[in-house]
Enzyme design. Structure first.
Site, mmCIF file in Angstrom:
data_model
loop_
_atom_site.group_PDB
_atom_site.id
_atom_site.type_symbol
_atom_site.label_atom_id
_atom_site.label_comp_id
_atom_site.label_asym_id
_atom_site.label_seq_id
_atom_site.Cartn_x
_atom_site.Cartn_y
_atom_site.Cartn_z
ATOM 1 N NE ARG A 161 0.083 -3.468 5.807
ATOM 2 C CZ ARG A 161 -1.162 -3.960 5.742
ATOM 3 N NH1 ARG A 161 -1.950 -3.945 6.813
ATOM 4 N NH2 ARG A 161 -1.623 -4.487 4.630
ATOM 5 C CB CYS A 163 0.564 -0.008 5.041
ATOM 6 S SG CYS A 163 -0.792 1.127 4.689
ATOM 7 C CG HIS A 223 -5.384 4.100 11.229
ATOM 8 N ND1 HIS A 223 -4.285 4.544 11.908
ATOM 9 C CD2 HIS A 223 -4.916 3.411 10.158
ATOM 10 C CE1 HIS A 223 -3.188 4.161 11.260
ATOM 11 N NE2 HIS A 223 -3.549 3.459 10.199
ATOM 12 C CB CYS A 254 -4.622 2.573 5.958
ATOM 13 S SG CYS A 254 -4.190 1.199 4.875
ATOM 14 C CD GLU A 295 -1.642 2.431 1.035
ATOM 15 O OE1 GLU A 295 -2.339 3.160 0.318
ATOM 16 O OE2 GLU A 295 -0.634 2.827 1.610
ATOM 17 C CB CYS A 304 -0.478 2.902 7.618
ATOM 18 S SG CYS A 304 -2.055 2.092 7.814
ATOM 19 C CB CYS A 335 -4.753 -1.898 8.018
ATOM 20 S SG CYS A 335 -4.225 -0.196 8.229
ATOM 21 C CB SER A 340 3.998 0.979 7.822
ATOM 22 O OG SER A 340 3.354 -0.242 7.547
HETATM 23 N N1 NFV Z 1 1.097 0.147 8.990
HETATM 24 C C1 NFV Z 1 -0.064 0.034 8.919
HETATM 25 FE FE1 NFV Z 1 -1.766 -0.164 8.726
HETATM 26 C C2 NFV Z 1 -1.838 -1.753 9.281
HETATM 27 N N2 NFV Z 1 -1.859 -2.895 9.508
HETATM 28 C C3 NFV Z 1 -2.035 0.489 10.386
HETATM 29 O O1 NFV Z 1 -2.183 0.925 11.453
HETATM 30 O O2 NFV Z 1 -1.819 -0.677 6.944
HETATM 31 NI NI1 NFV Z 1 -2.487 0.343 6.040
#
Ligand code: NFV
Ligand code: HEM
Ligand code: HEM
Ligand code: SF4
Ligand code: SF4
Ligand code: F3S
Ligand SMILES: [Mg+2]
Lengths: 556, 234, 382
Positions: A483, A550, A67, A60, A13, A553, A63, A506
């Site tokens: 992640r 990601c 959040h 994001c 991502e 993120c 995921c 990330s």
């Molecule tokens: N790094 C990250 Fe995430 C995740 N898993 C999130 O907090 O992916 Ni978009």
């Protein structure tokens, strides 16, 4: 010494760029740079804290949900809101579902093509593929005719000359080692997983209205349970959820785990590379009791330093000495100077780009070079993610984790230390998906038994009205995202958000060097990774992808 | 002050029928719109029962839209009459474009602010009232524009679609903002109504001029000595 | 029925099902597409034929660019129902560049984009996900060392059309929300020479994107758009007018709090801040994730995620209308209005009392003067 640049790093991502110095067929130094920033932490200022989850959630879409939870927990922590047991159970159900969904998609659709050679599948004998399939699993889609069919579709596709997303990859790279039969099997499962994921994700849709970006609620969950109503969560919806849970679990057990073991078996040398910093951090997840009852987390909280599994350090994210961020090599400026480390309650997000003027060839890695900050725990660069969680749970002796880790290691005939590697990271993700897949029916049963007992409350309205809030309040919300460890720190003043900081998995893993020059986990893990051909740095992708980066993120 | 009862009574035909009709239609529709609009914005009820048998808010909305059409009709009637009616109803006389009109407005304002200064009657509109009525007509127009923009977004015929798109473009493609502005107009009218009623009664009491009955019959009776020096006399 | 159509199905169903079933499913899919696109049943064979042809001929090239995004629309795309993403990507179109999904990386990825652009000059369907930062020369988003803006400029001459998927790409979305730290804008603000179609939503409904592609394959032209460049087939009606809770709205039956009696009956969410009355989208009739549900059905008010600047215009989400800034503080419209009416009433009352008091004093003075006047002409004798 050659300098290689991979930008964009694809099959992740977001926007990640890796610059690496290669010497003697190995990476000696690597620089991880995120090249996109939106400023969500700033956008959140002045908002209604009850809305914050929706903004944070859009950090994001992969995921998606995590959040939102971190935000909601932060606000609930600040305002002292407890959620009803049924709401907590629904949340855990959604968290575990999202985790498994994300892991399976990562394995098949983002990571697999580092190990699986798609055109090579055309050379496979479908009969032998079927034999291979039968040998590793009793998954029903495994007849010779089935694989022949998949292969002929693939052939037709390749012959059309329009290879689309499979075009121009490193297919001729000698580091691809699977026999054609395994490649064909994996291609079939790539497609099956694509179909599977859109069905099982419906669990989140039934409960949150859509996915990506389902809906959540400070104080509980927005849904209501009423077995007598056709319009809300009722027996029919619950039974559909159950069907998908079964489907989800079966796929993990009969496809993901066997595929992982089969593919890993051909790539065991990857247990020596890609370990990186060797420090691991987990906030813990799946609260059995109240959100902040840390001792009742299904996956425990803790930190491991220097690969020493004998000691698991206590973690307190509100302690100003523990979680901190550096911007020495990040495109930000701190009011107190760029060599200090700031705890998120004091954190600042003031953009300050000093990189090269686009279009550019190379970053100026001596100074600032990424939109990620560099998070540290007690000054250490920490790896977060499934591996960290499995290690912490293993070290804390959680039997439901230990059994699966041991099983996988035994099947691969590998020692525990093999986990500290690119391969170990990828295996830990599958193990975690398996743990979660087994957790899901348990939490589903809990939901059913609560409803049976008549406890159908899903929302705590006590502190909904801003009039009931204190003038100022601070809160922390944790979340084990797919992640890794995610934290949101919020300050609420006069009913509005006054300060907001996210420190994201990330960011931990992909962040740049800090003021002391310590590299981040991607950077450290890439050191020593072999590169046969600097023009086709497939190995670099393997290690970076093993973290499941990601960047949306990470930078937020 | 001189003895009032002794002065001559002036009689004039002021409000023609269309003005009176428009006024009372406007009154009825604005009050209906205000009440139903408030209920649309804050429905204070939530009755259990089979939804298909109840139509509370549906009915309220229906009344609102009906009243909306009545308001539109009365506005159009008034607009038209402002071009063809007698001198008291003409836009040409009502628009404050000349300096002396502003002087009069200031004069009336002063006597309202400092009641020691004498408050006079007029045969047509009092100068300040005149200004406020123009503002009210603008408010009516604004409510109609926002109201019909909202309305257009609930109908899906080509006519309403086009109208709705134009309306929305006026407000930066922000339908929620249109709702908000439309809703705020409720309070504009509520405030006007309070002031309007007060001043009507005030005029009656202070200058002993007919007012409410004038809006019904069209005839106005004023004591000559109560008339402002600048007011038109028959 | 050509071989291609069967392929289209078996990809999804893994070849387990017989052709007759596939055929039926396919026609069902064509039927759904006809409904989605607002076409009569008579169009079903035409849709089927067009898809078959597309499958057998050269597939249209799609270049999918991600800028300031969250990849939510990409994820959404993978959840498409009919056709599924596997069907679409392997059978109907050629997804020649898509960072999240493509196998190639780095220079090779960029090369794949250039190849696709050159091979389909003027015919490329450019899908954009995410907003475009314009502040500080666009340094807030670079790919391969180039800014999002530079990439748009590079691709523009090769494009047939730009499809902005998601509210970020269409209208700037989340990055553009106040204070818009990066100067983010939507695609329509930077693309000058090519048509732009907006498929807003946070994320966009994948089946709407598929509908758009099918429409293009069937009619070889783009669908009718509204004034904000949204296809009418998906954005022609408000959520509120298609919502299954609407009978409760008309009945005046509302959830007054989450999980209260009304919420448990599935009553209307208007009083919890539902933006269905201001939002044009197809969620209520198309639903999400293979028709599983949609936000309002699942108990949360619509937040209007497909509307322009909803992050600023529709917040706070749990209030129906935004607050009004007056006298230095944010307030609810009705509280403000009510207060002003109250103040006016008090003012009017004070004025009445004051006038009355002044008049009374005047009268008294007059009477006094009169009395004195009466007294004067007749000075006391004596
Ligand atoms: N790094 C990250 Fe995430 C995740 N898993 C999130 O907090 O992916 Ni978009
Ligand atoms: C929401 C309700 C009302 C609105 C919007 C309204 C509006 C107006 C307007 C625009 C005029 C100016 C007429 C013209 O020249 O076009 C007017 C005059 C007048 N209205 Fe109303 N009115 C309302 C309610 C009432 C009520 C309830 C009464 C009586 C109790 C009333 C009595 C009068 C009188 C007596 C005049 C003539 C006053 C003058 O010329 O100074 N109005 N009204
Ligand atoms: C004096 C004039 C008017 C007043 C005071 C008034 C007041 C209101 C109020 C307070 C609302 C609720 C707004 C909200 O919370 O969303 C409303 C809604 C509405 N009004 Fe009016 N209104 C007036 C004129 C009109 C007119 C002329 C029309 C045209 C048909 C109209 C059409 C509507 C519509 C369509 C709605 C939205 C109803 C819904 O949500 O279903 N209004 N009005
Ligand atoms: S519109 Fe929503 S889902 Fe799409 S990129 Fe933007 S934030 Fe993500
Ligand atoms: S729930 Fe929302 S969209 Fe549905 S009827 Fe109520 S207000 Fe309208
Ligand atoms: S929030 Fe978005 S998904 Fe649909 S119901 Fe509302 S437009
Ligand atoms: Mg941060």
């Amino acid at each position: 010494m050659a300098r290689i640049v991979v930008d964009p790093i694809t099959r992740i991502e977001g926007h990640l760029r890796i610059e690496a110095e290669v010497d003697g067929g190995r990476i000696v130094r690597a620089y991880s740079s995120c090249t996109m920033w939106r400023g969500v932490e700033r956008i959140l200022i002045g908002r209604d804290p009850r809305d914050a989850w929706a903004f944070a959630q859009r950090i994001c879409g992969v995921c998606t949900t995590v959040h939102a939870y971190a935000s909601i927990r932060a606000v609930e922590d600040a305002l002292g809101i407890d959620v009803p047991p049924l709401a907590q159970a629904f949340r855990n159900l959604m968290i575990a579902t999202q985790n498994v969904h994300d892991h399976v998609m990562h394995f098949y659709h983002l990571h697999a093509l580092d190990w699986v050679n798609v055109p090579n599948a055309l050379k496979a004998d479908p009969k032998q593929t079927a034999d291979l399939a039968h040998a590793i699993s009793d998954w029903p889609n495994s007849s010779e005719a089935y694989f022949r069919d998949v292969q002929s579709k693939l052939k037709k596709f390749v012959e059309s000359g329009q290879l689309g997303i499979f075009d121009n990859a490193y297919w001729d790279h000698p580091a691809y080692k699977l026999p054609p039969e395994a490649d064909l099997l994996a291609v079939a499962h790539y497609l099956e997983a694509l179909d599977w994921q859109r069905r099982v994700i419906r669990i989140l849709t039934f409960l949150g209205g859509k996915d990506p970006h389902p809906n959540f609620l400070v104080g509980g969950v927005p849904l209501s349970v009423n077995l007598a109503s056709p319009s809300v969560v009722n027996a029919e919806v619950l039974s559909m959820i159950k069907t998908h849970i079964d489907e989800l679990k079966t796929f993990v057990e009969k496809v993901y785990i066997p595929d992982l073991l089969a593919i890993a078996g051909f790539y065991k040398e990857w247990a020596q590379w890609g370990a990186g910093v060797g420090n691991y951090l987990a906030y813990g997840e799946l609260p059995d009791g109240k959100t902040n009852q840390v001792d009742r987390l299904y996956l425990p909280r803790g930190a491991i330093l220097g690969r020493d599994l004998r000691t698991v350090h206590d973690v307190d994210p509100k302690d100003p000495e523990q979680v901190q961020e550096s911007v020495a090599h990040s495109y930000y400026r701190y009011g107190r100077g760029d060599d200090v480390l700031l705890h998120p309650f004091e954190g600042e997000t003031e953009p300050h780009y000093t990189g090269p003027k686009p279009p550019y060839e190379y970053l100026n890695v001596e100074s600032k070079y990424s939109w990620l900050k560099a998070p540290r725990w007690r000054g250490h660069s920490m790896e977060v993610g499934p591996l960290a969680r499995m290690l912490v749970a293993y070290a804390k002796g959680k039997p439901y984790v230990k059994a699966k880790v041991d099983y996988v290691l035994q099947k691969l005939d590998a020692p525990l230390t093999a986990l500290f590697s690119t391969l170990g990271r990828t295996a830990a993700r599958a193990i975690e998906a398996w743990v979660m897949a087994e957790y899901l029916p348990q939490v589903y049963d809990r939901i059913i038994s609560l409803i049976r007992m008549g406890d159908t409350t899903t929302f705590n309205a006590l502190k909904w009205d801003p009039e009931t809030w204190p003038r100022e309040a601070k809160g922390f919300g944790y979340m084990e995202a797919p992640r890794g460890a995610l934290g949101h720190w919020v300050t609420i003043r006069d009913g509005k958000i006054a300060h907001y900081q996210c420190v994201v998995p990330s960011t931990w893993n992909g962040g740049p060097r800090d003021a002391a020059g310590q590299p981040g986990p991607y950077e450290a893990a890439l050191e020593g990774t072999p590169i046969q051909n600097p023009e086709a740095p497939l190995e670099l992708l393997r290690t970076v992808h093993s973290f499941d980066p990601c960047m949306a993120c990470a930078a937020h | 002050m001189a003895e009032r009862s002794e002065s001559r009574i002036i009689y004039m035909k002021v409000w023609q029928a269309p003005i009176r009709i428009a006024h009372w239609l406007m009154f009825a529709s604005v009050v209906t719109l205000g009440i139903t609009g408030y209920l649309i914005g804050n429905p204070p009820f939530s009755a259990p029962g089979e939804a298909s048998r109840i139509y509370t808010l549906g009915t309220i909305r229906f009344l609102h839209f009906l009243a909306g059409y009545v308001l539109l009709a009365s506005f159009l009637l008034r607009l038209y009459w402002g071009f063809v009616g007698n001198r008291f109803s003409r836009w040409a006389t009502m628009l404050p474009v000349r300096k002396w009109q502003w002087r009069w407005i200031w004069g009336e304002t002063r006597s309202l602010l400092w009641p020691r200064i004498r408050y006079y009657a007029y045969t047509g509109h009092a100068p300040l009232g005149n200004l406020v009525y123009l503002l009210v007509y603008l408010g009516v127009l604004f409510s109609i524009v926002t109201g019909f923009t909202l309305y257009a977004h609930q109908q899906y015929t080509p006519f309403w679609r086009t109208l709705g798109a134009w309306g929305l473009a006026l407000f930066g493609y922000n339908l929620n903002f249109v709702h908000l502005l439309h809703r705020l107009m409720l309070w504009f009218f509520a405030i006007f109504l309070v002031v309007h009623l007060y001043l009507v009664v005030y005029t009656v009491v202070v200058t002993r001029t007919t007012q409410i009955d004038t809006m019904i019959s069209g005839k106005k009776f004023v004591f000559e000595e109560e008339l402002a020096p600048e007011a038109e006399k028959p | 029925m050509g071989d291609g159509i069967q392929t289209l199905h078996t990809w999804e169903r893994s070849g387990l099902l017989d052709d007759a079933w596939s055929r039926r499913e396919f026609l069902k899919f064509c039927g759904r597409m006809a409904v989605l696109l607002g076409l009569s049943d008579a169009f079903i064979p035409r849709i089927a034929r067009a898809l078959e042809t597309a499958i057998q001929n050269r597939r249209p090239s799609i270049v999918w660019l991600e800028f300031q995004d969250c990849a939510g629309n990409t994820e959404s795309f993978t959840r498409a129902d009919s056709p599924s993403v596997a069907q679409a990507v392997l059978e109907a179109v050629s997804l020649d560049y898509h960072e999240t999904l493509m196998a190639a990386a780095g220079h090779r990825a960029e090369e794949a984009r250039h190849k696709a652009l050159e091979a389909h000059r003027g015919q490329v369907i450019v899908v954009v996900e995410g907003s475009i930062p314009t502040k500080d020369d666009g340094i807030y988003c670079t790919i391969g060392g180039k800014t999002a803006l530079q990439i748009i400029r590079e691709v523009e001459p090769y494009a047939l059309v730009f499809v902005a998927v998601g509210t970020c790409a269409a209208f700037g979305g989340l990055p553009k929300a106040n204070p818009n730290p990066t100067g983010a804008v939507g695609v329509e603000d930077v693309v000058r020479t090519k048509p732009v179609i907006n498929l807003p939503g946070c994320p966009a409904n994948p089946d709407v994107l598929m509908g758009l592609l099918v429409h293009y394959l069937v009619f070889n032209r783009l669908p009718d758009l509204d004034a904000q460049r949204r296809p009418l087939f998906a954005f022609g009606k408000r959520i509120h007018d298609t919502c299954e809770r609407r009978p409760h709205f008309d009945a005046g039956q509302f959830a007054l709090a989450f999980d209260d009696y009304g919420a448990r009956q599935g009553y209307c969410l208007y009083k919890l801040g539902c933006k269905g009355p201001e939002t044009y989208n197809i969620c209520a009739s198309l639903r999400w994730n293979m028709q599983a549900s949609w936000p309002v059905k699942a108990g949360h008010p619509c937040i209007g995620c497909s509307e322009r600047d909803f992050w600023d215009r529709f917040t706070p989400f749990y209030e129906r209308l935004p607050e009004v800034r007056a006298f230095g503080v944010e307030q609810r419209a009705d509280r403000l209005g009510g207060t002003l009416v109250g103040v006016t009433a008090v003012g009017v009352l004070a004025h009445a009392l004051y006038t009355w008091a002044v008049r009374r004093a005047e009268r008294k003075a007059e009477e006094l003067a009169k009395k004195e006047g009466e007294a004067k002409p007749n000075p006391p004798e004596g």
